[in-house]
Design a protein around this motif. Structure first.
Motif, PDB file in Angstrom:
ATOM      1  N   GLN A   1       0.664  -0.760   0.194  1.00  0.00           N
ATOM      2  CA  GLN A   1      -0.190  -0.182   0.050  1.00  0.00           C
ATOM      3  C   GLN A   1       1.022   1.517  -0.220  1.00  0.00           C
ATOM      4  O   GLN A   1       0.567   2.134  -0.643  1.00  0.00           O
ATOM      5  N   LEU A   2       1.807   0.983   0.950  1.00  0.00           N
ATOM      6  CA  LEU A   2       3.097   2.784   0.487  1.00  0.00           C
ATOM      7  C   LEU A   2       3.461   2.511  -0.484  1.00  0.00           C
ATOM      8  O   LEU A   2       3.781   4.130  -0.992  1.00  0.00           O
ATOM      9  N   LYS A   3       4.272   1.473  -0.810  1.00  0.00           N
ATOM     10  CA  LYS A   3       4.138   1.616  -2.871  1.00  0.00           C
ATOM     11  C   LYS A   3       3.835   2.404  -3.036  1.00  0.00           C
ATOM     12  O   LYS A   3       3.984   3.367  -4.446  1.00  0.00           O
ATOM     13  N   ASN A   4       1.837   1.844  -3.194  1.00  0.00           N
ATOM     14  CA  ASN A   4       1.036   2.174  -4.052  1.00  0.00           C
ATOM     15  C   ASN A   4       1.431   3.400  -4.028  1.00  0.00           C
ATOM     16  O   ASN A   4       0.042   4.541  -4.952  1.00  0.00           O
ATOM     17  N   ILE A   5       0.962   4.064  -2.771  1.00  0.00           N
ATOM     18  CA  ILE A   5       0.756   5.827  -2.870  1.00  0.00           C
ATOM     19  C   ILE A   5       1.315   6.489  -3.212  1.00  0.00           C
ATOM     20  O   ILE A   5       1.431   7.576  -3.547  1.00  0.00           O
ATOM     21  N   VAL A   6       3.539   6.165  -2.881  1.00  0.00           N
ATOM     22  CA  VAL A   6       3.979   6.792  -3.411  1.00  0.00           C
ATOM     23  C   VAL A   6       4.125   6.763  -5.121  1.00  0.00           C
ATOM     24  O   VAL A   6       3.750   7.938  -5.641  1.00  0.00           O
ATOM     25  N   THR A   7       3.839   5.320  -5.922  1.00  0.00           N
ATOM     26  CA  THR A   7       3.728   5.519  -7.494  1.00  0.00           C
ATOM     27  C   THR A   7       2.591   5.283  -7.568  1.00  0.00           C
ATOM     28  O   THR A   7       2.466   6.016  -9.148  1.00  0.00           O
ATOM     29  N   ARG A   8       1.514   5.488  -6.891  1.00  0.00           N
ATOM     30  CA  ARG A   8       0.347   5.463  -8.078  1.00  0.00           C
ATOM     31  C   ARG A   8      -0.848   5.964  -7.864  1.00  0.00           C
ATOM     32  O   ARG A   8      -2.224   6.161  -8.093  1.00  0.00           O
ATOM     33  N   GLY A   9      -0.417   6.650  -6.672  1.00  0.00           N
ATOM     34  CA  GLY A   9      -1.615   7.336  -6.040  1.00  0.00           C
ATOM     35  C   GLY A   9      -2.768   7.769  -5.070  1.00  0.00           C
ATOM     36  O   GLY A   9      -3.383   7.942  -5.124  1.00  0.00           O
ATOM     37  N   GLY A  10      -2.098   6.578  -4.435  1.00  0.00           N
ATOM     38  CA  GLY A  10      -3.001   5.614  -3.252  1.00  0.00           C
ATOM     39  C   GLY A  10      -3.952   4.625  -4.094  1.00  0.00           C
ATOM     40  O   GLY A  10      -4.897   4.522  -3.502  1.00  0.00           O
ATOM     41  N   LYS A  11      -4.344   4.641  -5.169  1.00  0.00           N
ATOM     42  CA  LYS A  11      -4.944   3.292  -5.676  1.00  0.00           C
ATOM     43  C   LYS A  11      -5.043   2.163  -4.784  1.00  0.00           C
ATOM     44  O   LYS A  11      -4.157   1.469  -4.112  1.00  0.00           O
ATOM     45  N   PRO A  12      -5.895   1.052  -4.517  1.00  0.00           N
ATOM     46  CA  PRO A  12      -6.058  -0.194  -3.733  1.00  0.00           C
ATOM     47  C   PRO A  12      -5.218  -0.779  -4.056  1.00  0.00           C
ATOM     48  O   PRO A  12      -4.550  -0.813  -5.702  1.00  0.00           O
ATOM     49  N   ALA A  13      -4.255  -1.605  -3.154  1.00  0.00           N
ATOM     50  CA  ALA A  13      -3.066  -2.889  -4.067  1.00  0.00           C
ATOM     51  C   ALA A  13      -4.058  -3.997  -3.924  1.00  0.00           C
ATOM     52  O   ALA A  13      -5.119  -4.344  -3.499  1.00  0.00           O
TER      53      ALA A  13
END
Length: 406
Positions: free
Chosen positions: A389-401
């Protein structure tokens, strides 16, 4: 857990096989049954599924039944031949439940299947049949018009009005395309435009939006035996969802509501249902009536709140399947379930907009007994989810994992 260790333990006690395990639905069955000493095998078509990393179960990747149903059923037959004792099947999502229900005769030599066969499941798979059964059982529902063609839209406008929602009769293809359960409609023009996008999804339901916030959504969770007798019954309600209104629960609380339980059990009895299910209602703030939202013929996301309250639906299904007597205790009220990562992320967004204050949100955690993903007994799935999730927040604007909100 290694597979050979699982097989060794399965020689001493009937094992349970849980699939799909990408999120709280399946992961918490594993945790609920492991505390009772049940040998567990987690299965998922997605090799990244969180439950495959649980220390409480052996993990195995299986064929995806959406892509090849026959390969999935054949896989279960081959696996069943390797088990020293018959296993108990716990599919947690529709795409896994329907093939098992359809092909139960092929699987019964190797497995106990503690839920209804396809004759009953088909009526739940078809939301139109589900709604018609509710009407026969005298269960309150939203205003509903079935839309088979553009010619039904005018009647829908007259009988339902705006705002309203489109909901699919067959939900899997709809969810795959739109990544949502429903589509909200605000005007006749929007209705025509939206229908042009969904008219190839089969029969749709046009329904009015029952007024009230997320805190008006209530659930009956139960396990009914093969004669539709309730062996475990739980009621609770949602406090928050992600996203709000038409999303997935992020916090829920146990609360016994007798009239809700009576209506839901009456509906399940009319269906002749067997198994674990969630019957979701919304309390209409106009008249206080509980109106049926849907029936999920499976474990739902926050079923483990029932376990924390003394109503272990998974154990009820397991013990009934293997012929051991079981009758659940009455639930404890006021206990809470949460997906804290999702809930905190949403609260932070509301705080940034000025819609949330920190202290009331922190106070809402009083009474939390279960986190759907984090567990000290089984820490790795939650840690893995947090990292993703933290990776997604950084790379994809917070989309669900992968696996969130299912």
């Amino acid at each position: 857990m290694r597979f050979d260790t699982f097989l060794q333990r399965a020689g001493q006690r009937h094992p349970a096989l849980v699939f799909q395990v990408s999120w709280a639905n399946g992961l918490d069955i594993i945790r609920d049954l492991s505390s009772e000493g049940v040998p567990l095998l987690a299965l998922d078509a997605n090799e990244r599924a969180l439950g495959l990393r649980s220390r409480l179960a052996a993990g195995m990747v299986c064929p995806d039944p959406r892509q090849d149903e026959e390969a999935f059923v054949s896989f279960l037959e081959d696996l069943g031949r390797r088990l020293p004792r018959k296993g108990v099947l716990f599919p947690t999502h529709d795409q896994y439940i329907w093939p098992v229900s359809k092909h139960a005769e092929r699987l019964e030599p190797y497995y106990f299947i503690p839920f209804s066969r396809w004759e009953t499941m088909e009526r739940l798979h078809d939301k139109r049949a589900q709604m018609e059964v509710a009407w026969r059982a005298g269960v309150d529902t939203p205003k509903t018009v079935f839309v088979d063609s553009a010619a039904d839209l005018e009647r829908g406008v007259k009988e339902v009005g705006f705002p309203c929602i489109f909901k699919p009769v067959e939900s899997l293809a709809f969810k795959t395309r739109f990544r949502r359960h429903v589509l909200e409609i605000g005007s006749a023009e929007e209705l025509r435009e939206t229908y042009a996008k969904v008219d190839d999804c089969g029969t749709l339901m046009l329904q009015d939006i029952v007024p009230g916030g997320d805190e008006e959504l209530y659930t009956l969770g139960s396990y009914l035996d093969a004669q539709s007798r309730p062996l475990a019954v739980f009621t609770g309600h949602k406090l928050r969802q992600h996203p709000p209104r038409f999303g997935h629960v992020s916090m829920a609380v146990s609360r016994w509501v007798p009239e809700l339980a009576e209506a839901g059990l009456r509906l399940l009895g009319e269906l002749g249902y067997h198994g674990v299910s969630q019957v979701e209602f919304k309390r209409d703030t106009r008249d206080g009536k509980y109106r049926l939202m849907e029936v999920n013929a499976r474990h739902w996301m926050w079923h483990s709140l029932g376990t924390a309250c003394g109503v272990n639906l998974s154990l009820a299904a397991y013990r009934d399947a293997i012929g051991e007597p079981y009758l659940s205790a009455r639930q404890c009220d006021g206990l809470k379930w949460v997906v804290s990562f999702t809930d905190a992320r949403d609260a932070f967004g509301r705080w940034r907009r000025g819609d949330e204050k920190l202290w009331p949100w922190l106070k809402s955690y009083r009474g939390v007994k279960v986190d759907g993903l984090y567990s000290l007994r089984d820490p790795f799935p939650g840690a893995l989810m947090t990292a993703r999730q933290l990776k997604n927040i950084v790379t994809r604007g917070g989309k669900p994992a992968e696996g969130e909100a299912v």
